[in-house]
Design a protein around this motif. Structure first.
Motif, PDB file in Angstrom:
ATOM      1  N   PHE A 133       0.854  -1.180   0.000  1.00  0.00           N
ATOM      2  CA  PHE A 133       0.000   0.000   0.000  1.00  0.00           C
ATOM      3  C   PHE A 133       0.888   1.227   0.000  1.00  0.00           C
ATOM      4  O   PHE A 133       1.743   1.395   0.875  1.00  0.00           O
ATOM      5  N   LEU A 134       0.680   2.102  -0.996  1.00  0.00           N
ATOM      6  CA  LEU A 134       1.506   3.284  -1.175  1.00  0.00           C
ATOM      7  C   LEU A 134       0.797   4.523  -0.653  1.00  0.00           C
ATOM      8  O   LEU A 134      -0.194   4.984  -1.236  1.00  0.00           O
ATOM      9  N   ALA A 135       1.313   5.065   0.441  1.00  0.00           N
ATOM     10  CA  ALA A 135       0.829   6.323   0.994  1.00  0.00           C
ATOM     11  C   ALA A 135       1.966   7.337   0.931  1.00  0.00           C
ATOM     12  O   ALA A 135       2.212   8.089   1.864  1.00  0.00           O
ATOM     13  N   THR A 136       2.673   7.326  -0.190  1.00  0.00           N
ATOM     14  CA  THR A 136       3.834   8.174  -0.395  1.00  0.00           C
ATOM     15  C   THR A 136       3.418   9.473  -1.090  1.00  0.00           C
ATOM     16  O   THR A 136       2.231   9.732  -1.289  1.00  0.00           O
ATOM     17  N   ASP A 137       4.402  10.310  -1.466  1.00  0.00           N
ATOM     18  CA  ASP A 137       4.085  11.580  -2.109  1.00  0.00           C
ATOM     19  C   ASP A 137       3.433  11.352  -3.468  1.00  0.00           C
ATOM     20  O   ASP A 137       3.824  10.460  -4.216  1.00  0.00           O
ATOM     21  N   ALA A 138       2.436  12.184  -3.783  1.00  0.00           N
ATOM     22  CA  ALA A 138       1.644  11.977  -4.999  1.00  0.00           C
ATOM     23  C   ALA A 138       2.480  12.023  -6.268  1.00  0.00           C
ATOM     24  O   ALA A 138       2.191  11.318  -7.236  1.00  0.00           O
ATOM     25  N   ALA A 139       3.531  12.824  -6.271  1.00  0.00           N
ATOM     26  CA  ALA A 139       4.352  12.943  -7.471  1.00  0.00           C
ATOM     27  C   ALA A 139       5.036  11.640  -7.834  1.00  0.00           C
ATOM     28  O   ALA A 139       5.463  11.454  -8.975  1.00  0.00           O
ATOM     29  N   ASN A 140       5.127  10.714  -6.890  1.00  0.00           N
ATOM     30  CA  ASN A 140       5.808   9.450  -7.153  1.00  0.00           C
ATOM     31  C   ASN A 140       4.906   8.231  -7.026  1.00  0.00           C
ATOM     32  O   ASN A 140       5.400   7.105  -7.002  1.00  0.00           O
ATOM     33  N   HIS A 141       3.596   8.419  -6.974  1.00  0.00           N
ATOM     34  CA  HIS A 141       2.713   7.261  -6.904  1.00  0.00           C
ATOM     35  C   HIS A 141       2.947   6.307  -8.073  1.00  0.00           C
ATOM     36  O   HIS A 141       3.014   5.091  -7.888  1.00  0.00           O
ATOM     37  N   ALA A 142       3.060   6.843  -9.279  1.00  0.00           N
ATOM     38  CA  ALA A 142       3.264   5.971 -10.439  1.00  0.00           C
ATOM     39  C   ALA A 142       4.606   5.268 -10.352  1.00  0.00           C
ATOM     40  O   ALA A 142       4.701   4.055 -10.580  1.00  0.00           O
ATOM     41  N   ASN A 143       5.662   6.012 -10.028  1.00  0.00           N
ATOM     42  CA  ASN A 143       6.993   5.408  -9.921  1.00  0.00           C
ATOM     43  C   ASN A 143       7.018   4.301  -8.880  1.00  0.00           C
ATOM     44  O   ASN A 143       7.594   3.227  -9.088  1.00  0.00           O
ATOM     45  N   HIS A 144       6.419   4.561  -7.738  1.00  0.00           N
ATOM     46  CA  HIS A 144       6.452   3.585  -6.649  1.00  0.00           C
ATOM     47  C   HIS A 144       5.585   2.370  -6.967  1.00  0.00           C
ATOM     48  O   HIS A 144       5.912   1.243  -6.576  1.00  0.00           O
ATOM     49  N   SER A 157      -2.857   2.143  -4.004  1.00  0.00           N
ATOM     50  CA  SER A 157      -2.241   3.456  -3.936  1.00  0.00           C
ATOM     51  C   SER A 157      -3.232   4.503  -3.488  1.00  0.00           C
ATOM     52  O   SER A 157      -4.414   4.470  -3.865  1.00  0.00           O
ATOM     53  N   ALA A 158      -2.744   5.458  -2.703  1.00  0.00           N
ATOM     54  CA  ALA A 158      -3.519   6.655  -2.435  1.00  0.00           C
ATOM     55  C   ALA A 158      -3.682   7.434  -3.738  1.00  0.00           C
ATOM     56  O   ALA A 158      -3.006   7.170  -4.735  1.00  0.00           O
ATOM     57  N   VAL A 159      -4.563   8.417  -3.745  1.00  0.00           N
ATOM     58  CA  VAL A 159      -4.821   9.220  -4.944  1.00  0.00           C
ATOM     59  C   VAL A 159      -3.830  10.380  -5.030  1.00  0.00           C
ATOM     60  O   VAL A 159      -3.279  10.799  -4.014  1.00  0.00           O
ATOM     61  N   PRO A 160      -3.654  10.875  -6.262  1.00  0.00           N
ATOM     62  CA  PRO A 160      -4.081  10.351  -7.559  1.00  0.00           C
ATOM     63  C   PRO A 160      -3.132   9.278  -8.061  1.00  0.00           C
ATOM     64  O   PRO A 160      -2.018   9.147  -7.567  1.00  0.00           O
ATOM     65  N   ALA A 161      -3.567   8.542  -9.075  1.00  0.00           N
ATOM     66  CA  ALA A 161      -2.728   7.469  -9.608  1.00  0.00           C
ATOM     67  C   ALA A 161      -1.442   8.018 -10.208  1.00  0.00           C
ATOM     68  O   ALA A 161      -0.371   7.411 -10.074  1.00  0.00           O
ATOM     69  N   VAL A 162      -1.553   9.149 -10.885  1.00  0.00           N
ATOM     70  CA  VAL A 162      -0.385   9.851 -11.432  1.00  0.00           C
ATOM     71  C   VAL A 162      -0.601  11.331 -11.166  1.00  0.00           C
ATOM     72  O   VAL A 162      -1.729  11.786 -10.937  1.00  0.00           O
ATOM     73  N   LEU A 163       0.470  12.109 -11.221  1.00  0.00           N
ATOM     74  CA  LEU A 163       0.349  13.537 -10.950  1.00  0.00           C
ATOM     75  C   LEU A 163       0.812  14.341 -12.169  1.00  0.00           C
ATOM     76  O   LEU A 163       2.005  14.547 -12.377  1.00  0.00           O
ATOM     77  N   GLY A 164      -0.153  14.721 -12.999  1.00  0.00           N
ATOM     78  CA  GLY A 164       0.114  15.672 -14.059  1.00  0.00           C
ATOM     79  C   GLY A 164       0.927  15.177 -15.230  1.00  0.00           C
ATOM     80  O   GLY A 164       1.422  15.986 -16.015  1.00  0.00           O
ATOM     81  N   ASN A 165       1.073  13.880 -15.417  1.00  0.00           N
ATOM     82  CA  ASN A 165       1.995  13.369 -16.425  1.00  0.00           C
ATOM     83  C   ASN A 165       1.370  12.206 -17.181  1.00  0.00           C
ATOM     84  O   ASN A 165       1.161  11.131 -16.618  1.00  0.00           O
ATOM     85  N   LEU A 166       1.063  12.420 -18.452  1.00  0.00           N
ATOM     86  CA  LEU A 166       0.421  11.379 -19.247  1.00  0.00           C
ATOM     87  C   LEU A 166       1.369  10.224 -19.545  1.00  0.00           C
ATOM     88  O   LEU A 166       0.930   9.078 -19.683  1.00  0.00           O
ATOM     89  N   GLU A 167       2.647  10.495 -19.667  1.00  0.00           N
ATOM     90  CA  GLU A 167       3.587   9.403 -19.910  1.00  0.00           C
ATOM     91  C   GLU A 167       3.669   8.481 -18.694  1.00  0.00           C
ATOM     92  O   GLU A 167       3.791   7.258 -18.839  1.00  0.00           O
ATOM     93  N   ASP A 168       3.590   9.044 -17.485  1.00  0.00           N
ATOM     94  CA  ASP A 168       3.532   8.208 -16.289  1.00  0.00           C
ATOM     95  C   ASP A 168       2.302   7.312 -16.321  1.00  0.00           C
ATOM     96  O   ASP A 168       2.345   6.143 -15.929  1.00  0.00           O
TER      97      ASP A 168
END
Length: 413
Positions: A133-144, A157-168
């Motif tokens: 379960f990922l409760a990390t910073d939103a900017a890295n939800h996709a990476n994590h 994962s907590a929301v959002p799934a990705v932060l502002g990046n369509l490639e992510d």
């Protein structure tokens, strides 16, 4: 598959990556350690615990198997312990991690877990962990999430799934598909009473086609909330859309296909372009979207209007509407909907419904039940991205004064 006529790279020029927020690659311990260490603050939504449960729908165990879980993150919201993984009878928390030692110790105590790791990279190498379960910073939800799935773990994962990046978004979607593992985004609106009831009615045909949906997320940020590398400061409102957009996607399972959006240039300093890494000038954004079933939706996220904070939504279908309750002027539809059980069932013993409208415990229980039964979770990767990516495109529409834009579609063929 993910499909879109849009150029992903064209969106990055005003997005997270170019703005200086790390959104590619796994963050190092040194970077994480820069995050402000602080006492927990009162966060809007956590106090909203009232919910209606049908106590006759008693939770019944069907297996004694325990899903072995690792939890990452105990920051500002302390989300790592907020969803009651530690209380579910079919869960064993194997390990926890946070790169700030004090927070890691706090998470271990809250989760009643003895094993800690200094980083997520190290924790996911533990072969006994089945899910993270990922409760990390939103900017890295996709990476994590990608890191964890590449290590063979199911992911919530907590929301959002990705932060502002369509490639992510594309990278995450392809990873979930190729790994064949479960992914679920914990969008709280999905288990608020009104959205839960609307979903049961929609699935049963009580709405017909959804003609119009409104979703609203009002959370005033007069002063920036502390966050890793200031990812919250001046964040484009619709980069964090899911508490509004979930009132459609998590009710119907459908998506948004195009959007025209406008933003308001407010007076709160952090929502002025020169004061945030996103170069974002808007504190409020309002998007008009077309849905995949041919209906319409108005989605609003506001960060700079004080008072009246809420996460709310309303649905208007061909056969009836749900505002505070279901209404229709068609007698046979009214009679039919009265036969439906639209109350949430009981949770496992010891699991609390929690905050955000009594949604926390239900999201966790849904994820665990999906793993135990080897089924698709409610907010799977397609729904998660269809709930999130629409907001990214909407913000770019607002930057272009409401230009109508197509939204990428995520679906399994």
């Amino acid at each position: 598959m993910a499909s879109s006529p849009l150029s992903r790279r064209s969106f990055l020029t005003a997005g997270v990556a170019s703005a200086g927020v790390v959104s590619a690659g796994v963050l190092s311990k040194a970077l994480f350690a820069q995050e402000i260490s602080q006492s927990p603050q009162t966060i809007a939504g956590f106090d909203q615990t009232q919910t209606t449960i049908d106590e006759t729908q008693v939770w019944e165990p069907f297996t004694d198997r325990k899903i072995r879980v690792g939890i990452a993150g105990y920051g500002l919201c302390q989300f790592g312990a907020a969803f009651s993984f530690q209380d579910h009878p079919n869960v064993e928390i194997v390990a926890v991690t946070d790169l700030i030692p004090e927070r890691c110790a706090g998470l271990a105590k809250a989760c009643r877990c003895a094993k800690t790791y200094p980083s997520l990279e190290e924790m996911v190498q533990n072969d006994s962990i089945e899910a993270v379960f990922l409760a990390t910073d939103a900017a890295n939800h996709a990476n994590h999430a990608i890191l964890s799935m590449n290590a063979g773990k199911h992911v919530a994962s907590a929301v959002p799934a990705v932060l502002g990046n369509l490639e992510d978004a594309d990278r995450l979607f392809e990873t979930v598909k190729s790994r064949g593992l479960s992914y679920m985004m914990f969008e709280t609106s999905a288990f608020r009473d009104d959205a839960f009831a609307s979903r049961q009615i929609y699935k049963a045909g009580g709405f017909g086609k959804m003609v119009f949906t409104e979703g609203e997320y009002y959370h005033y940020y007069g002063t920036p909330l502390p966050s890793f590398r200031e990812w919250r400061t001046g964040l484009p409102p619709l980069y964090y859309p899911t508490h509004a957009t979930g009132y459609y996607t998590c009710v119907t399972g459908n998506s948004f296909v195009e959007v025209s959006c406008f933003g308001n240039r407010g007076i709160v300093p952090q929502y002025q372009a020169e004061n945030n890494v996103y170069k974002n000038p808007f504190g409020t954004e309002v998007a008009l979207m077309r849905t995949s079933e041919g209906g319409m939706a108005r989605m609003t996220v506001s960060r700079d209007t004080p008072g009246g904070g809420c996460e709310a939504g309303r649905n208007r279908g061909q056969k009836g509407v749900y505002i505070d309750h279901f209404e229709t002027e068609i007698p046979e539809v009214e009679d039919f909907v009265k036969t439906l059980n639209i109350l949430k069932p009981s949770l496992p013993p010891g699991v609390d419904a929690g905050g955000h409208g009594g949604s926390h415990g239900y999201l966790m229980a849904e994820f665990i039940d999906a793993l135990l039964r080897e089924r698709k979770p409610l907010i799977d990767i397609a729904t998660a991205l269809n709930t999130t990516v629409c907001g990214i495109v909407a913000h770019h529409s607002a930057l272009k004064d409401g230009e109508l834009m197509k939204i990428p579609q995520y679906r399994f063929e």
